[in-house]
Write an enzyme that holds these catalytic residues in place. Sequence first.
Site, PDB file in Angstrom:
ATOM      1  N   LYS A 178       0.935  -1.340  -0.145  1.00 56.10           N
ATOM      2  CA  LYS A 178       0.024  -0.361  -0.073  1.00 56.10           C
ATOM      3  C   LYS A 178       0.773   1.118   0.215  1.00 56.10           C
ATOM      4  O   LYS A 178       1.366   1.615   0.900  1.00 56.10           O
ATOM      5  CB  LYS A 178      -0.664  -0.261   0.959  1.00 56.10           C
ATOM      6  CG  LYS A 178      -2.425   1.511   1.189  1.00 56.10           C
ATOM      7  CD  LYS A 178      -2.676   1.938   2.557  1.00 56.10           C
ATOM      8  CE  LYS A 178      -1.496   2.562   3.077  1.00 56.10           C
ATOM      9  NZ  LYS A 178      -1.078   3.951   2.203  1.00 56.10           N
ATOM     10  N   GLU A 254      10.465   0.801  10.072  1.00 49.38           N
ATOM     11  CA  GLU A 254      12.003   2.246   9.768  1.00 49.38           C
ATOM     12  C   GLU A 254      10.578   3.202  10.040  1.00 49.38           C
ATOM     13  O   GLU A 254       9.703   3.589   9.133  1.00 49.38           O
ATOM     14  CB  GLU A 254      11.942   2.520   8.758  1.00 49.38           C
ATOM     15  CG  GLU A 254      13.132   2.696   8.654  1.00 49.38           C
ATOM     16  CD  GLU A 254      13.488   3.868   7.576  1.00 49.38           C
ATOM     17  OE1 GLU A 254      12.853   5.451   8.776  1.00 49.38           O
ATOM     18  OE2 GLU A 254      12.968   4.723   6.693  1.00 49.38           O
ATOM     19  N   CYS A 288      13.919  11.547   6.912  1.00 45.81           N
ATOM     20  CA  CYS A 288      13.395  10.806   8.341  1.00 45.81           C
ATOM     21  C   CYS A 288      15.648  10.437   8.779  1.00 45.81           C
ATOM     22  O   CYS A 288      15.482  10.790  10.121  1.00 45.81           O
ATOM     23  CB  CYS A 288      13.062   9.280   8.273  1.00 45.81           C
ATOM     24  SG  CYS A 288      13.843   8.457   7.453  1.00 45.81           S
ATOM     25  N   GLU A 385      10.372  16.021  14.201  1.00 45.27           N
ATOM     26  CA  GLU A 385      11.088  16.072  13.543  1.00 45.27           C
ATOM     27  C   GLU A 385      10.862  17.000  12.771  1.00 45.27           C
ATOM     28  O   GLU A 385       9.277  17.668  12.547  1.00 45.27           O
ATOM     29  CB  GLU A 385      10.647  15.104  12.576  1.00 45.27           C
ATOM     30  CG  GLU A 385      11.966  13.725  12.802  1.00 45.27           C
ATOM     31  CD  GLU A 385      10.779  12.335  11.535  1.00 45.27           C
ATOM     32  OE1 GLU A 385      11.749  12.199  10.237  1.00 45.27           O
ATOM     33  OE2 GLU A 385       9.568  12.281  11.144  1.00 45.27           O
TER      34      GLU A 385
HETATM   35  P1  ADP Z   1       3.913   9.793   6.688  1.00 42.24           P
HETATM   36  O1  ADP Z   1       4.212  11.177   8.071  1.00 42.24           O
HETATM   37  O2  ADP Z   1       5.675   9.535   6.013  1.00 42.24           O
HETATM   38  O3  ADP Z   1       2.805  10.637   6.004  1.00 42.24           O
HETATM   39  P2  ADP Z   1       2.960   8.408   7.908  1.00 42.24           P
HETATM   40  O4  ADP Z   1       3.041   7.141   8.976  1.00 42.24           O
HETATM   41  O5  ADP Z   1       1.757   9.097   8.094  1.00 42.24           O
HETATM   42  O6  ADP Z   1       4.087   8.970   7.050  1.00 42.24           O
HETATM   43  O7  ADP Z   1       2.273   7.515   6.566  1.00 42.24           O
HETATM   44  C1  ADP Z   1       3.363   6.238   6.164  1.00 42.24           C
HETATM   45  C2  ADP Z   1       2.452   5.297   4.947  1.00 42.24           C
HETATM   46  O8  ADP Z   1       1.221   5.036   5.835  1.00 42.24           O
HETATM   47  C3  ADP Z   1       1.020   5.775   3.890  1.00 42.24           C
HETATM   48  O9  ADP Z   1       1.028   5.081   3.177  1.00 42.24           O
HETATM   49  C4  ADP Z   1       0.121   6.348   4.741  1.00 42.24           C
HETATM   50  O10 ADP Z   1      -0.610   6.573   4.158  1.00 42.24           O
HETATM   51  C5  ADP Z   1       0.045   4.843   6.211  1.00 42.24           C
HETATM   52  N1  ADP Z   1      -0.655   5.228   7.476  1.00 42.24           N
HETATM   53  C6  ADP Z   1      -1.315   6.496   7.569  1.00 42.24           C
HETATM   54  N2  ADP Z   1      -1.552   6.271   9.135  1.00 42.24           N
HETATM   55  C7  ADP Z   1      -2.480   5.049   8.821  1.00 42.24           C
HETATM   56  C8  ADP Z   1      -2.872   3.859   9.706  1.00 42.24           C
HETATM   57  N3  ADP Z   1      -2.986   4.426  10.961  1.00 42.24           N
HETATM   58  N4  ADP Z   1      -3.341   2.013   9.315  1.00 42.24           N
HETATM   59  C9  ADP Z   1      -1.870   2.171   8.208  1.00 42.24           C
HETATM   60  N5  ADP Z   1      -1.262   2.506   7.625  1.00 42.24           N
HETATM   61  C10 ADP Z   1      -1.366   4.518   7.672  1.00 42.24           C
END
Ligand code: ADP
Length: 484
Positions: A178, A254, A288, A385
């Site tokens: 995903k 990560e 990161c 960050e």
């Molecule tokens: P960033 O700040 O880099 O967007 P996130 O952790 O929000 O970091 O997002 C990283 C990935 O995790 C993306 O693919 C995002 O769609 C997904 N993501 C965000 N929230 C959730 C969640 N509650 N469950 C699963 N995946 C998530």
Amino acid sequence: MKLQNPSLLKTGALIDGAWVAGNKKFAVHNPATGAELAQVADLGSAETKTAIAAAKAAQGPWAKLTGKQRGQILRCWFESMVQNADDLAAIMTAEQGKPLAEAKGEILYAASFLEWFGEEAKRVYGDIIPETKPGTRILVMKQPVGVVGSITPWNFPSAMITRKCAPALAAGCTVVLKPAKQTPLSALALGELAIQAGVPKGVLNIITSSNSSSIGMELCTNPDVRKIGFTGSTEVGKILMQQAAVGVKKMSLELGGNAPFIVFDDADIDAAVAGAIISKFRNAGQTCVCANRIFVQKKIAAEFNKKLAAAMAQLKVGNGTENGVTIGPLIDQNAVTKVQELVDDARSQGAVIALGGAGHALGGLFYQPTLITGATPKMRLHAEEIFGPVAAVYEFTDEAEAIQLANNTEYGLAAYFYARDLGRVFRVAEALEYGMVAVNEAILSTEVAPFGGIKESGFGREGSFYGIEEYVETKYVLLGLPQQ
Ligand code: ADP
């Protein structure tokens, strides 16, 4: 966006070797212009279940191929990424914003994982351990974990995908990926190249969705998924860890970083300034491993700040497709708002804004390269960050204070320091509580070295020969040998 190979622009999800348009769509935008680039399939947990079932069905036959055969397919995928690097970079710059040269660099870096793990597929060795009981043998075999759920972020739209999928596929696992909703087009283009390279149907599935949490929940709780590989924020990593705990799934995480960048008074200051520019401003500060806190020894602080300001004045903000641009837009309005809040907080607590400090004259999501001097640990940007083009400089007195400041965070991903004294180099490298330490260098990433963090930056390593271990189980077989 003009492509030499327009077949790379896909808008459907990839399930069991077929492109799925879905009933709902979501829009993907260019952060530099705000223009809509595409409407992409917006799938949910039902389609994710279908993809997981396809990955499960494909896993046995995929694992039965020899490592050499899987490696040859990964090699073809690598070569087609390199051949299509210009198009892949154009897609990335359009949806993510990073300058074209940086995007091309990421494509080649992303491809390198396919090359590396294609080679490693032949080297997933087991062991024979000397027995303790006569008439027996102790065998250790490495077997693929099974179906893997990979969740990837927008800041490296291609490299975070291959860094997970290449070792998984090499080991004989299959994947449901995903990608981030901001950057699905890069992921789908890789999917198209994977199919062309001969990755069989069901081995790599890509679920695009605007609803990350429902897809994440399905991947983390479906019993047919045996491992979750995630790159993203610590906050989301913790949610996934809780969800995956129910089924005791294997994980690699990560997560966020809060990298210290320390400049000691015996350092080559010009090299440190050049390193700080690379480490801080890559991807407009949205990585990161970007230097988040720059600690400079008091004696050399004035000289360092002056040289850093001069180097920063050379940075060129703009649309990543334009020649000479080194800093693109931030990913979205939330990112701009967060960066401004951190700068305002530092200013209100007495920091000096030596350069920038506000949105760029270009407007939209562009932010000025900003230099903050006189930063202190009480400021929010010491703990959080920044994820933007803001360099915050702190001063320290001695080595012990530098180490204490650097380790004063719950994160532990990357750290950098500049020094010449050999004793100091060893002492500091050993004392820094980080998964990766760069000494007199500013870019750590390479497919041949283990990338990953400790503390709340996560666990597991990506890249290198350590990387494949994350995708295999170790099975012990005790063999009793029938006597003649
Ligand atoms: P960033 O700040 O880099 O967007 P996130 O952790 O929000 O970091 O997002 C990283 C990935 O995790 C993306 O693919 C995002 O769609 C997904 N993501 C965000 N929230 C959730 C969640 N509650 N469950 C699963 N995946 C998530």
